[in-house]
Scaffold this active site. Structure first.
Site, PDB file in Angstrom:
ATOM      1  N   HIS A   4       7.628  -8.048  -3.838  1.00  0.00           N
ATOM      2  CA  HIS A   4       6.250  -8.199  -4.232  1.00  0.00           C
ATOM      3  C   HIS A   4       6.239  -9.598  -5.010  1.00  0.00           C
ATOM      4  O   HIS A   4       6.589  -9.598  -6.324  1.00  0.00           O
ATOM      5  CB  HIS A   4       5.671  -7.138  -5.069  1.00  0.00           C
ATOM      6  CG  HIS A   4       5.464  -5.870  -4.561  1.00  0.00           C
ATOM      7  ND1 HIS A   4       4.119  -5.784  -3.926  1.00  0.00           N
ATOM      8  CD2 HIS A   4       6.077  -4.854  -4.088  1.00  0.00           C
ATOM      9  CE1 HIS A   4       3.921  -4.456  -3.436  1.00  0.00           C
ATOM     10  NE2 HIS A   4       5.225  -3.944  -3.376  1.00  0.00           N
ATOM     11  N   LYS A  53     -11.277 -12.508 -16.184  1.00  0.00           N
ATOM     12  CA  LYS A  53     -11.650 -12.955 -17.405  1.00  0.00           C
ATOM     13  C   LYS A  53     -10.893 -14.230 -17.848  1.00  0.00           C
ATOM     14  O   LYS A  53     -11.956 -15.038 -18.835  1.00  0.00           O
ATOM     15  CB  LYS A  53     -10.951 -11.963 -18.216  1.00  0.00           C
ATOM     16  CG  LYS A  53     -11.288 -11.815 -19.654  1.00  0.00           C
ATOM     17  CD  LYS A  53     -12.489 -10.989 -20.152  1.00  0.00           C
ATOM     18  CE  LYS A  53     -12.980 -10.813 -21.406  1.00  0.00           C
ATOM     19  NZ  LYS A  53     -14.047 -10.119 -21.718  1.00  0.00           N
ATOM     20  N   CYS A 109       5.104  -6.095   1.834  1.00  0.00           N
ATOM     21  CA  CYS A 109       5.451  -4.875   1.703  1.00  0.00           C
ATOM     22  C   CYS A 109       4.958  -3.905   2.683  1.00  0.00           C
ATOM     23  O   CYS A 109       5.172  -4.244   3.810  1.00  0.00           O
ATOM     24  CB  CYS A 109       5.353  -4.073   0.133  1.00  0.00           C
ATOM     25  SG  CYS A 109       6.311  -2.620  -0.143  1.00  0.00           S
ATOM     26  N   TYR A 110       3.886  -3.012   2.190  1.00  0.00           N
ATOM     27  CA  TYR A 110       3.287  -2.346   3.415  1.00  0.00           C
ATOM     28  C   TYR A 110       2.516  -3.491   4.446  1.00  0.00           C
ATOM     29  O   TYR A 110       2.474  -3.310   5.603  1.00  0.00           O
ATOM     30  CB  TYR A 110       1.960  -1.620   2.942  1.00  0.00           C
ATOM     31  CG  TYR A 110       1.646  -0.649   3.831  1.00  0.00           C
ATOM     32  CD1 TYR A 110       1.991   0.525   4.299  1.00  0.00           C
ATOM     33  CD2 TYR A 110       0.266  -1.106   4.820  1.00  0.00           C
ATOM     34  CE1 TYR A 110       1.593   1.264   5.213  1.00  0.00           C
ATOM     35  CE2 TYR A 110      -0.079  -0.500   5.677  1.00  0.00           C
ATOM     36  CZ  TYR A 110       0.306   0.884   6.045  1.00  0.00           C
ATOM     37  OH  TYR A 110      -0.071   1.736   7.015  1.00  0.00           O
ATOM     38  N   ASP A 169     -18.187 -12.924 -21.894  1.00  0.00           N
ATOM     39  CA  ASP A 169     -18.795 -12.808 -20.836  1.00  0.00           C
ATOM     40  C   ASP A 169     -20.204 -13.177 -21.030  1.00  0.00           C
ATOM     41  O   ASP A 169     -20.730 -14.043 -19.953  1.00  0.00           O
ATOM     42  CB  ASP A 169     -18.478 -11.607 -20.083  1.00  0.00           C
ATOM     43  CG  ASP A 169     -17.111 -10.937 -20.122  1.00  0.00           C
ATOM     44  OD1 ASP A 169     -16.076 -11.736 -20.193  1.00  0.00           O
ATOM     45  OD2 ASP A 169     -16.983  -9.661 -19.892  1.00  0.00           O
ATOM     46  N   GLY A 195       0.901  -1.130   0.053  1.00  0.00           N
ATOM     47  CA  GLY A 195       0.063  -0.169  -0.120  1.00  0.00           C
ATOM     48  C   GLY A 195       0.953   1.194  -0.135  1.00  0.00           C
ATOM     49  O   GLY A 195       2.036   1.151   0.446  1.00  0.00           O
ATOM     50  N   GLU A 255       3.743 -11.224  -6.076  1.00  0.00           N
ATOM     51  CA  GLU A 255       2.814 -11.475  -6.927  1.00  0.00           C
ATOM     52  C   GLU A 255       2.992 -10.875  -8.393  1.00  0.00           C
ATOM     53  O   GLU A 255       2.166 -10.936  -9.262  1.00  0.00           O
ATOM     54  CB  GLU A 255       1.620 -10.528  -6.400  1.00  0.00           C
ATOM     55  CG  GLU A 255       1.530  -9.028  -6.255  1.00  0.00           C
ATOM     56  CD  GLU A 255       2.123  -8.452  -5.252  1.00  0.00           C
ATOM     57  OE1 GLU A 255       3.175  -9.375  -4.452  1.00  0.00           O
ATOM     58  OE2 GLU A 255       1.912  -7.359  -4.512  1.00  0.00           O
TER      59      GLU A 255
HETATM   60  N1  LIG Z   1     -25.066  -6.261 -28.972  1.00  0.00           N
HETATM   61  C1  LIG Z   1     -25.735  -6.507 -27.864  1.00  0.00           C
HETATM   62  N2  LIG Z   1     -26.853  -7.250 -27.823  1.00  0.00           N
HETATM   63  C2  LIG Z   1     -27.234  -7.610 -26.431  1.00  0.00           C
HETATM   64  N3  LIG Z   1     -26.658  -7.389 -25.295  1.00  0.00           N
HETATM   65  C3  LIG Z   1     -25.188  -6.799 -25.403  1.00  0.00           C
HETATM   66  C4  LIG Z   1     -25.040  -6.330 -26.843  1.00  0.00           C
HETATM   67  N4  LIG Z   1     -23.798  -5.839 -26.833  1.00  0.00           N
HETATM   68  C5  LIG Z   1     -23.475  -5.770 -25.318  1.00  0.00           C
HETATM   69  N5  LIG Z   1     -24.482  -6.369 -24.570  1.00  0.00           N
HETATM   70  C6  LIG Z   1     -24.756  -6.417 -23.187  1.00  0.00           C
HETATM   71  O1  LIG Z   1     -23.866  -5.380 -22.444  1.00  0.00           O
HETATM   72  C7  LIG Z   1     -22.931  -6.378 -21.822  1.00  0.00           C
HETATM   73  C8  LIG Z   1     -21.493  -5.501 -21.458  1.00  0.00           C
HETATM   74  O2  LIG Z   1     -20.869  -5.760 -22.593  1.00  0.00           O
HETATM   75  P1  LIG Z   1     -19.251  -6.304 -22.552  1.00  0.00           P
HETATM   76  O3  LIG Z   1     -18.743  -6.139 -24.025  1.00  0.00           O
HETATM   77  O4  LIG Z   1     -18.623  -5.624 -21.440  1.00  0.00           O
HETATM   78  O5  LIG Z   1     -19.329  -7.886 -22.329  1.00  0.00           O
HETATM   79  P2  LIG Z   1     -19.299  -8.957 -23.441  1.00  0.00           P
HETATM   80  O6  LIG Z   1     -19.864  -8.709 -24.815  1.00  0.00           O
HETATM   81  O7  LIG Z   1     -20.050 -10.167 -22.610  1.00  0.00           O
HETATM   82  O8  LIG Z   1     -17.916  -9.616 -23.230  1.00  0.00           O
HETATM   83  P3  LIG Z   1     -16.632  -8.968 -23.890  1.00  0.00           P
HETATM   84  O9  LIG Z   1     -16.007  -8.365 -22.836  1.00  0.00           O
HETATM   85  O10 LIG Z   1     -15.779 -10.248 -24.277  1.00  0.00           O
HETATM   86  O11 LIG Z   1     -16.997  -8.161 -25.150  1.00  0.00           O
HETATM   87  C9  LIG Z   1     -22.979  -7.706 -22.239  1.00  0.00           C
HETATM   88  O12 LIG Z   1     -22.601  -8.672 -21.307  1.00  0.00           O
HETATM   89  C10 LIG Z   1     -24.219  -7.623 -22.763  1.00  0.00           C
HETATM   90  O13 LIG Z   1     -25.296  -8.166 -21.793  1.00  0.00           O
HETATM   91  N1  LIG Z   2       4.733  -0.961  -2.131  1.00  0.00           N
HETATM   92  C1  LIG Z   2       4.372  -1.036  -0.844  1.00  0.00           C
HETATM   93  O1  LIG Z   2       3.583  -1.538  -0.213  1.00  0.00           O
HETATM   94  C2  LIG Z   2       5.092   0.290  -0.221  1.00  0.00           C
HETATM   95  C3  LIG Z   2       4.874   0.346   1.039  1.00  0.00           C
HETATM   96  C4  LIG Z   2       5.405   1.727   1.922  1.00  0.00           C
HETATM   97  N2  LIG Z   2       4.424   2.714   1.457  1.00  0.00           N
HETATM   98  C5  LIG Z   2       6.852   2.102   1.470  1.00  0.00           C
HETATM   99  O2  LIG Z   2       7.252   2.738   0.635  1.00  0.00           O
HETATM  100  O3  LIG Z   2       7.697   1.301   1.925  1.00  0.00           O
END
Ligand SMILES: Nc1ncnc2c1ncn2[C@@H]1O[C@H](COP(=O)(O)OP(=O)(O)OP(=O)(O)O)[C@@H](O)[C@H]1O
Ligand SMILES: NC(=O)CC[C@H](N)C(=O)O
Ligand SMILES: O=c1[nH]c(=O)c2[nH+]cn([C@@H]3O[C@H](COP(=O)(O)O)[C@@H](O)[C@H]3O)c2[nH]1
Ligand SMILES: [Mg+2]
Length: 523
Positions: free
Chosen positions: A179, A379, A89-90, A237, A62, A181
């Site tokens: 870190h 994702k 870290c923090y 999605d 942090g 991660e």
């Molecule tokens: N052409 C469409 N027809 C119906 N619903 C849609 C359409 N475009 C977007 N949406 C709705 O909007 C939501 C958000 O769109 P978004 O593009 O973020 O997600 P996604 O299309 O499911 O996935 P991706 O991020 O892979 O494109 C979708 O999950 C869907 O419910």
């Molecule tokens: N990346 C961090 O968590 C930094 C911790 C704290 N802020 C530092 O500077 O040491």
């Protein structure tokens, strides 16, 4: 609060102190089969800890300084429930301060790569190295631990940080100044896995197969015999959400696909055939091309375009839900990164860069409850779940596609002609990317049709046609992105093919802007 799914799994609690990379801790854990949730430090109280029942706790990094006044602390209870704790870290610094050690501003701050030397055997470094081994890590800190609490000893050191890693093996408390991660700590995932699997004894029971069964049970439980409507875009999605919900409740689900006239070539047909023919999922395909193009005629302001499209989506959903006999639930493909509450130290309102079209405004107006079965997933996990559900790779591996579609890839006023030109160019570009074997190395790629005409010469005739920009980026979550480093051969070949084949385009350029300062889309 916590979700229900976790109750069936071993789970790790990640307490967030606002680091930029906290999400990566969750990703690394999930990759090793461990379910975890991220919660801001100020939401974790005794009741929460008791309800969540973590098998281990990780304290994130942090921006604050432990020696500063009023800075965040972990709930003291975390150190009393007998589970292993890893401070990063923090997180290490606050653990040390809370358990009786101390932290000071470092004489030399460390940012970027560093080498730690292992100075004592510890299960945290199993498979990494023994005493004397040097390991590459990534550091980002200005403070350092200068006195350890009782029971702790150093297990790794750098020249500037004698307590680069510390352990109290008896209580199973560990701290690392670096870190683990981030990818820049090459064996960080091993270290985190040592913590969860060796030290905390977790088995890694978080798999998409298990998730699928539980999610289906949960959807049945929530929906009962109600009716669900799901906006289906053909994106990853919503496709995965729809197939999952269909497995759970069958014909109680109706999907609505809106053909805005701003889709890619062949997209409408693909979506309809996959869902109607292969899955037998009730799908209303609404051909709304005229409506969208008419509403957008002459509009060139990007925000206005987005608002018009967002509003029309809602209108169409509303109409189709009514026509289908009404719906009690709206299904959305909300993912975990959308859900995580991040801790904001900066305060102050953030500015709107773009109004992302979303159907989030829908339920209130339509009075429906939300079904969001992907809320716990990243994702890449959604993609795995899609495979688990048997979705073809051509859907699962797709680049994201924005709801407003080609409208935000045609700066200036949108016309059907321009959309057709763009569709054609885009098809060729993506084909070339696939032919070169690059599709899966790129996070998202598309063309932008610029409202700029330039002079060219083709077959000894003068042309005065549009410029087309190619865009391709690498990214993890779309929040930041880098342009993709195509080689010049690829760019030359693709430009030639597009200019030869696509009427109305006589010049092609490649966008080499990262995000920030650019955004991925041009509008
Ligand atoms: N052409 C469409 N027809 C119906 N619903 C849609 C359409 N475009 C977007 N949406 C709705 O909007 C939501 C958000 O769109 P978004 O593009 O973020 O997600 P996604 O299309 O499911 O996935 P991706 O991020 O892979 O494109 C979708 O999950 C869907 O419910
Ligand atoms: N990346 C961090 O968590 C930094 C911790 C704290 N802020 C530092 O500077 O040491
Ligand atoms: O569903 C969506 N509705 C939208 O209004 C929208 N705007 C941008 N995007 C997608 O979001 C990612 C980040 O895009 P930007 O860097 O352009 O903001 C990229 O993947 C964009 O394609 C959208 N997706
Ligand atoms: Mg989409």
């Amino acid at each position: 609060m916590t979700t229900d799914i976790h109750k069936h799994h071993e789970r790790v609690l990640v307490i967030d102190f606002g680091s930029q990379v906290t999400q990566l801790i969750a990703r690394r854990l999930r990759e090793s089969g461990v379910y975890c949730e991220i919660h801001p430090f100020n939401n974790v109280d005794e009741d929460f800890l008791a309800e969540f029942g973590p098998a281990a706790v990780i304290l994130s990094g942090g921006p604050a300084s432990v020696h500063g006044e009023g800075t965040p602390r972990a709930p003291q209870r975390v150190f009393e429930i007998g589970v292993p704790v890893l401070g990063i870290c923090y997180g290490e610094q606050t653990m040390v301060a809370q358990l009786g050690g101390s932290v000071e501003p470092a004489i030399e701050r460390e940012f970027g790569r560093a080498d730690i030397e292992i100075v004592a055997e510890s299960p945290l470094f199993d498979g990494v190295g023994g005493v004397g081994h040097e390991e590459r890590v990534w550091m980002s800190h200005g403070d350092r631990v200068n006195a350890l609490p009782q029971g702790f000893h150093p297990i790794a050191a750098t020249r500037h940080a004698p307590f680069a890693a510390i352990a109290d093996e008896g209580r199973r408390f560990y701290g690392v100044q670096f870190h683990p991660e981030v990818m820049n700590t090459p064996r960080g995932a091993v270290i985190l896995r040592n913590f969860t699997h060796r030290i905390a004894g977790l088995k890694g029971d978080w798999t998409m197969a298990a998730f699928k069964d539980e999610a289906i049970a949960k959807i049945r439980d929530q929906v009962g015999d109600g009716r669900v409507i799901c906006g289906l875009s053909g994106g990853v999605d919503s496709s995965v959400a729809a197939v999952l919900i269909h497995e759970a409740i069958g014909d109680q689900l109706t999907c609505v696909f809106v053909d805005t006239g701003l889709m890619r070539e062949g997209e409408a047909e693909q979506v309809v055939s996959l869902f109607r023919e292969h899955y037998n999922i009730p799908l209303v395909a609404a051909d709304e091309e005229d409506r969208f193009l008419t509403a957008l005629a002459g509009v060139d302001d990007p925000e206005k375009k987005r608002k018009i499209i967002g509003g029309l989506f809602i209108d169409v959903f509303e109409e189709k839900a009514k026509a289908a006999g009404g719906a009690d639930f709206l299904a959305q493909g909300t993912l975990y990164p959308d859900v995580i509450e991040s801790v904001s130290f900066a305060g102050g309102p953030s500015v709107t860069i773009k109004s992302h079209h979303n159907v989030g405004g829908l339920p209130e107006r339509m009075n429906m409850n939300l079904v969001e079965p992907l809320r716990e997933l990243f994702k890449d996990e959604v993609r795995d779940l899609g495979r688990e559900l048997g979705l073809p790779e051509s859907f699962v591996g797709r680049h994201p596609f924005p709801g407003p579609g080609l409208a935000i890839r045609i700066p200036g006023a949108v016309t059907k002609d321009k959309a057709d030109t763009l569709r054609h160019a885009d098809r060729i570009y993506i084909e070339e990317i696939r032919n070169a074997g690059l599709y899966d190395s790129i996070w998202q790629a598309f063309c932008v049709l610029l409202p700029v005409q330039t002079v060219g010469v083709m077959g000894d005739t003068r042309t005065y046609d549009h410029v087309l920009a190619l865009r391709a980026v690498t990214s993890v979550d779309g929040m930041t992105a880098d342009y993709f480093p195509f080689d010049h051969d690829f760019l030359g070949r693709t430009a030639t093919r597009i200019i030869n084949a696509v009427r109305g385009v006589n010049r092609v350029v490649y966008d080499v802007t990262s995000k920030p300062p650019g955004t991925i889309e041009w509008e």
